[in-house]
Design an enzyme around this catalytic site. Sequence first.
Site, PDB file in Angstrom:
ATOM      1  N   GLY A  48      27.681 -11.606 141.654  1.00 59.11           N
ATOM      2  CA  GLY A  48      28.653 -11.043 140.717  1.00 59.11           C
ATOM      3  C   GLY A  48      29.986 -10.739 141.360  1.00 59.11           C
ATOM      4  N   GLY A 103      36.384 -18.533 143.558  1.00 56.89           N
ATOM      5  CA  GLY A 103      35.402 -19.259 144.372  1.00 56.89           C
ATOM      6  C   GLY A 103      34.147 -19.523 143.556  1.00 56.89           C
ATOM      7  N   HIS A 104      33.615 -18.452 142.941  1.00 56.77           N
ATOM      8  CA  HIS A 104      32.439 -18.616 142.072  1.00 56.77           C
ATOM      9  C   HIS A 104      32.758 -19.582 140.922  1.00 56.77           C
ATOM     10  CE1 HIS A 104      31.747 -14.318 143.540  1.00 56.77           C
ATOM     11  NE2 HIS A 104      30.645 -14.931 143.937  1.00 56.77           N
ATOM     12  N   ASP A 133      29.654 -19.795 152.520  1.00 64.78           N
ATOM     13  CA  ASP A 133      28.476 -19.265 153.213  1.00 64.78           C
ATOM     14  C   ASP A 133      27.711 -20.450 153.789  1.00 64.78           C
ATOM     15  OD1 ASP A 133      28.544 -16.282 152.345  1.00 64.78           O
ATOM     16  OD2 ASP A 133      28.910 -17.422 150.529  1.00 64.78           O
ATOM     17  N   SER A 192      36.444 -13.851 148.531  1.00 66.09           N
ATOM     18  CA  SER A 192      35.156 -13.186 148.713  1.00 66.09           C
ATOM     19  C   SER A 192      35.161 -11.897 147.901  1.00 66.09           C
ATOM     20  CB  SER A 192      34.949 -12.848 150.197  1.00 66.09           C
ATOM     21  OG  SER A 192      33.951 -11.866 150.337  1.00 66.09           O
ATOM     22  N   ARG A 229      33.940  -9.284 148.812  1.00 63.42           N
ATOM     23  CA  ARG A 229      34.148  -8.182 149.762  1.00 63.42           C
ATOM     24  C   ARG A 229      35.625  -7.988 150.122  1.00 63.42           C
ATOM     25  NH1 ARG A 229      28.719  -9.784 151.771  1.00 63.42           N
ATOM     26  NH2 ARG A 229      27.394  -7.942 151.562  1.00 63.42           N
TER      27      ARG A 229
HETATM   28  P1  AMP Z   1      28.052 -14.427 146.393  1.00 66.39           P
HETATM   29  O1  AMP Z   1      28.275 -13.859 145.047  1.00 66.39           O
HETATM   30  O2  AMP Z   1      29.012 -13.929 147.421  1.00 66.39           O
HETATM   31  O3  AMP Z   1      26.601 -14.353 146.825  1.00 66.39           O
HETATM   32  O4  AMP Z   1      28.374 -15.975 146.274  1.00 66.39           O
HETATM   33  C1  AMP Z   1      27.726 -16.781 145.338  1.00 66.39           C
HETATM   34  C2  AMP Z   1      28.040 -18.217 145.621  1.00 66.39           C
HETATM   35  O5  AMP Z   1      29.437 -18.424 145.548  1.00 66.39           O
HETATM   36  C3  AMP Z   1      27.604 -18.652 147.039  1.00 66.39           C
HETATM   37  O6  AMP Z   1      27.064 -19.964 146.978  1.00 66.39           O
HETATM   38  C4  AMP Z   1      28.907 -18.607 147.796  1.00 66.39           C
HETATM   39  O7  AMP Z   1      28.940 -19.479 148.912  1.00 66.39           O
HETATM   40  C5  AMP Z   1      29.883 -19.060 146.723  1.00 66.39           C
HETATM   41  N1  AMP Z   1      31.232 -18.622 147.080  1.00 66.39           N
HETATM   42  C6  AMP Z   1      31.648 -17.354 147.323  1.00 66.39           C
HETATM   43  N2  AMP Z   1      32.948 -17.351 147.682  1.00 66.39           N
HETATM   44  C7  AMP Z   1      33.359 -18.642 147.667  1.00 66.39           C
HETATM   45  C8  AMP Z   1      34.603 -19.295 147.947  1.00 66.39           C
HETATM   46  N3  AMP Z   1      35.683 -18.628 148.329  1.00 66.39           N
HETATM   47  N4  AMP Z   1      34.653 -20.633 147.813  1.00 66.39           N
HETATM   48  C9  AMP Z   1      33.556 -21.347 147.446  1.00 66.39           C
HETATM   49  N5  AMP Z   1      32.365 -20.787 147.166  1.00 66.39           N
HETATM   50  C10 AMP Z   1      32.261 -19.456 147.270  1.00 66.39           C
END
Ligand code: AMP
Length: 285
Positions: A30, A35-36, A156, A191, A193
């Site tokens: 979430g 990116g998501h 990641d 990110s 974060r």
């Molecule tokens: P997370 O919510 O951080 O667990 O990310 C969920 C998915 O989104 C994971 O497959 C991450 O690698 C991808 N993700 C997060 N940030 C990025 C980004 N800046 N570019 C591409 N994919 C991303």
Amino acid sequence: MLLHTIAEVRAKIKEWKKEGLTVGLVPTMGALHKGHLSLIKKSVEKCDKTVVSVFVNPIQFCPGEDYEKYPRTLDADRKLAEDAGVDIVFAPTPTEMYGEGHIMSNDFLTYVIPPFFYVNKLCGKSRVGHFDGVCTVVNKLFNIVQPDYAFFGEKDRQQLIIIKKMVKDLSIPIEIVPCPIVREDDGLAMSSRNKYLTPEQRKEALVLKNILFNIKTCYNSGIKDVEALTETAYSFLESCHSLEYLEFRDKNDLELKKVADSDTIVFIAVKIGEVRLIDNISLDN
Ligand code: AMP
């Protein structure tokens, strides 16, 4: 549509499968950003139906990490996802996923443990048990949604490599689709974060991409020796940054490289204040 239970998702998937529709899954925690959304866009393009899971997975956080304060913005996430063409936003509770006591309880005992060689390095070194939690939740999501395709970000990269290994080793009938890193205009990898950064730290955070992009420039200019390439990074680091790792590893099996080549990924983790940021770059042109 927003669904909270495994049973509801299963019922919907069953209908879709009966109609012969393909399903894409985008697992997330979430606080959705561009990116998501790039993963979601790819899924919506490739698949008839797209499911996005929004779940801050307790078993992938180590003691003392940011599980409690991780940003939770479900209403905004739902709107962003639905506007992007997502069919189901699956937002289960920890109890729905792991039972009442969820961690260390008799309700939930079975974990998927990825190979030690893949997890005893990079993020796995400081985040012991993290990838057990990731592989376990991803397996559960695979079993619940039974997607044809699942979309993971190269942001990641260690996680992506571990998931691909798990899918191969366990003959999971799902195609993993890697998606490139989406960056802010100034190059910072997006990110959830990044929200923790103060305006000053936000500027300092550029150190990650500065180091990676500079290494790639040096590599392209002909420097292949990893020690020499690593040296180039130190001019970017200031006393306020604590470098957790800067490593050159093979994109397939995470073996360390002494001489960089087109199969090399440069991985970096830096702590800016209390915020731990990761990034990576492929040296393949
Ligand atoms: P997370 O919510 O951080 O667990 O990310 C969920 C998915 O989104 C994971 O497959 C991450 O690698 C991808 N993700 C997060 N940030 C990025 C980004 N800046 N570019 C591409 N994919 C991303």
